[in-house]
Design a protein around this motif. Structure first.
Motif, PDB file in Angstrom:
ATOM      1  N   ALA A  40     -23.415  20.969 103.441  1.00 30.06           N
ATOM      2  CA  ALA A  40     -22.653  19.989 103.170  1.00 30.06           C
ATOM      3  C   ALA A  40     -22.199  19.209 104.569  1.00 30.06           C
ATOM      4  CB  ALA A  40     -21.242  20.448 102.598  1.00 30.06           C
ATOM      5  N   PRO A  41     -21.970  17.913 104.429  1.00 27.31           N
ATOM      6  CA  PRO A  41     -21.861  17.169 105.634  1.00 27.31           C
ATOM      7  C   PRO A  41     -20.714  17.740 106.583  1.00 27.31           C
ATOM      8  CG  PRO A  41     -22.116  15.668 103.861  1.00 27.31           C
ATOM      9  CD  PRO A  41     -21.734  17.265 103.262  1.00 27.31           C
ATOM     10  N   GLY A  42     -21.111  17.736 107.737  1.00 24.21           N
ATOM     11  CA  GLY A  42     -19.971  18.405 108.740  1.00 24.21           C
ATOM     12  C   GLY A  42     -19.934  20.118 108.743  1.00 24.21           C
ATOM     13  N   LYS A  43     -20.651  20.633 107.691  1.00 21.03           N
ATOM     14  CA  LYS A  43     -20.564  21.980 107.737  1.00 21.03           C
ATOM     15  C   LYS A  43     -21.807  22.915 108.002  1.00 21.03           C
ATOM     16  CE  LYS A  43     -16.835  22.088 104.289  1.00 21.03           C
ATOM     17  NZ  LYS A  43     -16.435  22.424 103.136  1.00 21.03           N
ATOM     18  N   GLU A  44     -21.752  23.973 108.240  1.00 22.10           N
ATOM     19  CA  GLU A  44     -22.938  24.815 108.538  1.00 22.10           C
ATOM     20  C   GLU A  44     -23.630  25.076 107.205  1.00 22.10           C
ATOM     21  OE1 GLU A  44     -21.452  27.156 112.716  1.00 22.10           O
ATOM     22  OE2 GLU A  44     -21.909  28.252 110.846  1.00 22.10           O
ATOM     23  N   ARG A  45     -24.825  25.427 107.515  1.00 23.03           N
ATOM     24  CA  ARG A  45     -25.394  25.996 106.178  1.00 23.03           C
ATOM     25  C   ARG A  45     -25.332  26.999 105.695  1.00 23.03           C
ATOM     26  NH1 ARG A  45     -31.606  27.027 107.976  1.00 23.03           N
ATOM     27  NH2 ARG A  45     -30.555  29.078 108.615  1.00 23.03           N
ATOM     28  N   GLU A  46     -24.971  27.358 104.340  1.00 21.24           N
ATOM     29  CA  GLU A  46     -24.662  28.597 103.784  1.00 21.24           C
ATOM     30  C   GLU A  46     -25.571  29.031 102.741  1.00 21.24           C
ATOM     31  OE1 GLU A  46     -20.881  28.208 101.810  1.00 21.24           O
ATOM     32  OE2 GLU A  46     -21.414  26.522 100.530  1.00 21.24           O
ATOM     33  N   PHE A  47     -25.449  30.615 102.838  1.00 20.79           N
ATOM     34  CA  PHE A  47     -26.075  31.056 101.756  1.00 20.79           C
ATOM     35  C   PHE A  47     -25.869  30.673 100.272  1.00 20.79           C
ATOM     36  CE2 PHE A  47     -28.606  34.082  99.704  1.00 20.79           C
ATOM     37  CZ  PHE A  47     -27.559  35.009  98.698  1.00 20.79           C
ATOM     38  N   VAL A  48     -26.550  30.634  99.301  1.00 20.23           N
ATOM     39  CA  VAL A  48     -26.424  30.391  97.880  1.00 20.23           C
ATOM     40  C   VAL A  48     -26.818  31.326  96.946  1.00 20.23           C
ATOM     41  CG1 VAL A  48     -26.432  28.896  95.759  1.00 20.23           C
ATOM     42  CG2 VAL A  48     -26.163  27.817  98.082  1.00 20.23           C
ATOM     43  N   ALA A  49     -28.126  31.623  97.108  1.00 20.66           N
ATOM     44  CA  ALA A  49     -28.590  32.790  95.880  1.00 20.66           C
ATOM     45  C   ALA A  49     -29.684  33.236  96.648  1.00 20.66           C
ATOM     46  CB  ALA A  49     -28.630  32.315  94.661  1.00 20.66           C
ATOM     47  N   ALA A  50     -30.324  34.535  96.174  1.00 22.30           N
ATOM     48  CA  ALA A  50     -31.589  34.974  96.558  1.00 22.30           C
ATOM     49  C   ALA A  50     -31.971  35.937  95.618  1.00 22.30           C
ATOM     50  CB  ALA A  50     -31.340  35.893  97.975  1.00 22.30           C
ATOM     51  N   ILE A  51     -33.370  36.052  95.691  1.00 18.31           N
ATOM     52  CA  ILE A  51     -34.244  36.669  94.474  1.00 18.31           C
ATOM     53  C   ILE A  51     -35.264  37.324  95.138  1.00 18.31           C
ATOM     54  CG2 ILE A  51     -35.403  34.813  93.735  1.00 18.31           C
ATOM     55  CD1 ILE A  51     -35.444  35.621  90.773  1.00 18.31           C
ATOM     56  N   SER A  52     -35.579  38.612  94.721  1.00 18.21           N
ATOM     57  CA  SER A  52     -36.593  39.583  95.299  1.00 18.21           C
ATOM     58  C   SER A  52     -37.836  39.070  94.708  1.00 18.21           C
ATOM     59  CB  SER A  52     -36.436  40.901  95.012  1.00 18.21           C
ATOM     60  OG  SER A  52     -36.535  41.055  93.325  1.00 18.21           O
ATOM     61  N   TRP A  53     -39.017  39.335  95.467  1.00 14.92           N
ATOM     62  CA  TRP A  53     -40.454  38.889  95.055  1.00 14.92           C
ATOM     63  C   TRP A  53     -40.615  39.223  93.816  1.00 14.92           C
ATOM     64  CZ3 TRP A  53     -44.410  41.536  93.080  1.00 14.92           C
ATOM     65  CH2 TRP A  53     -44.191  43.143  93.542  1.00 14.92           C
ATOM     66  N   SER A  54     -40.103  40.514  93.152  1.00 16.51           N
ATOM     67  CA  SER A  54     -40.551  40.695  91.882  1.00 16.51           C
ATOM     68  C   SER A  54     -39.647  40.079  90.850  1.00 16.51           C
ATOM     69  CB  SER A  54     -40.309  42.343  91.581  1.00 16.51           C
ATOM     70  OG  SER A  54     -38.842  42.655  91.942  1.00 16.51           O
ATOM     71  N   GLY A  55     -38.577  39.525  91.341  1.00 19.18           N
ATOM     72  CA  GLY A  55     -37.397  38.965  90.158  1.00 19.18           C
ATOM     73  C   GLY A  55     -36.619  39.908  89.774  1.00 19.18           C
ATOM     74  N   GLY A  56     -36.798  41.197  89.992  1.00 19.82           N
ATOM     75  CA  GLY A  56     -35.972  42.229  89.609  1.00 19.82           C
ATOM     76  C   GLY A  56     -34.493  42.261  90.063  1.00 19.82           C
ATOM     77  N   SER A  57     -34.326  41.631  91.254  1.00 17.85           N
ATOM     78  CA  SER A  57     -33.003  41.869  91.902  1.00 17.85           C
ATOM     79  C   SER A  57     -32.615  40.259  92.328  1.00 17.85           C
ATOM     80  CB  SER A  57     -32.919  42.459  93.318  1.00 17.85           C
ATOM     81  OG  SER A  57     -33.087  44.015  92.897  1.00 17.85           O
ATOM     82  N   THR A  58     -31.273  40.077  92.171  1.00 15.65           N
ATOM     83  CA  THR A  58     -30.707  38.556  92.527  1.00 15.65           C
ATOM     84  C   THR A  58     -29.316  39.038  93.274  1.00 15.65           C
ATOM     85  OG1 THR A  58     -29.580  38.409  90.192  1.00 15.65           O
ATOM     86  CG2 THR A  58     -31.801  37.218  90.522  1.00 15.65           C
ATOM     87  N   TYR A  59     -29.023  37.897  94.073  1.00 16.94           N
ATOM     88  CA  TYR A  59     -27.831  38.143  94.579  1.00 16.94           C
ATOM     89  C   TYR A  59     -27.180  36.758  94.825  1.00 16.94           C
ATOM     90  CZ  TYR A  59     -24.282  40.003  98.159  1.00 16.94           C
ATOM     91  OH  TYR A  59     -23.122  40.027  98.836  1.00 16.94           O
ATOM     92  N   TYR A  60     -25.819  36.597  94.822  1.00 16.25           N
ATOM     93  CA  TYR A  60     -25.142  35.383  94.935  1.00 16.25           C
ATOM     94  C   TYR A  60     -24.055  35.388  95.812  1.00 16.25           C
ATOM     95  CZ  TYR A  60     -27.827  34.791  90.506  1.00 16.25           C
ATOM     96  OH  TYR A  60     -28.552  34.426  89.500  1.00 16.25           O
ATOM     97  N   ALA A  61     -23.702  34.021  96.306  1.00 12.84           N
ATOM     98  CA  ALA A  61     -22.424  33.962  97.093  1.00 12.84           C
ATOM     99  C   ALA A  61     -21.212  33.946  96.195  1.00 12.84           C
ATOM    100  CB  ALA A  61     -22.479  32.680  97.875  1.00 12.84           C
TER     101      ALA A  61
END
Length: 130
Positions: A40-61
């Protein structure tokens, strides 16, 4: 080498939905862990979501858990971010990123730190009006 191109951003009212797409070049996309970040403007980059290569795992902020869903289609070399119940504080430029395979990554490894990603897209703007 992987090139990433995001699309799907835009202007939406609070409570609305958007689906971001990230198209990747290269035949090795299916072996890359993928993630979404935002800034966002004036803010640092932040993690939102991630997914493993297989699609078998996900993780969210915590800030998006229950509202956003990350998914991937390895046959289409594309990763998605479905964003529901959008809030004005979700306004940001959204970036997708790819992490190359490493010896210590398993089928279910998710990558949540930006410095571990090797390739980044150019970003797509998401604006949520109140």
């Amino acid at each position: 080498q992987v090139q990433l191109v995001e699309s799907g951003g835009g202007l939406v009212q609070a409570g609305g939905s958007l689906r971001l797409s990230c198209a990747a070049s290269g035949r090795t996309f299916s072996s890359y862990a993928m993630g979404w970040f935002r800034q966002a403007p004036g803010k640092e980059r932040e993690f939102v979501a991630a997914i493993s290569w297989s699609g078998g795992s996900t993780y969210y902020a915590d800030s998006v858990k229950g509202r956003f869903t990350i998914s991937r289609d390895n046959a289409k070399n594309t990763v998605y971010l479905q964003m529901n119940s959008l809030k004005p504080e979700d306004t940001a430029v959204y970036y997708c990123a790819a992490a190359a395979p490493r010896a210590d990554y398993s089928d279910y490894t998710v990558v949540i730190f930006g410095y571990e990603y090797d390739y980044w897209g150019q970003g797509t703007q998401v604006t949520v009006s109140s």
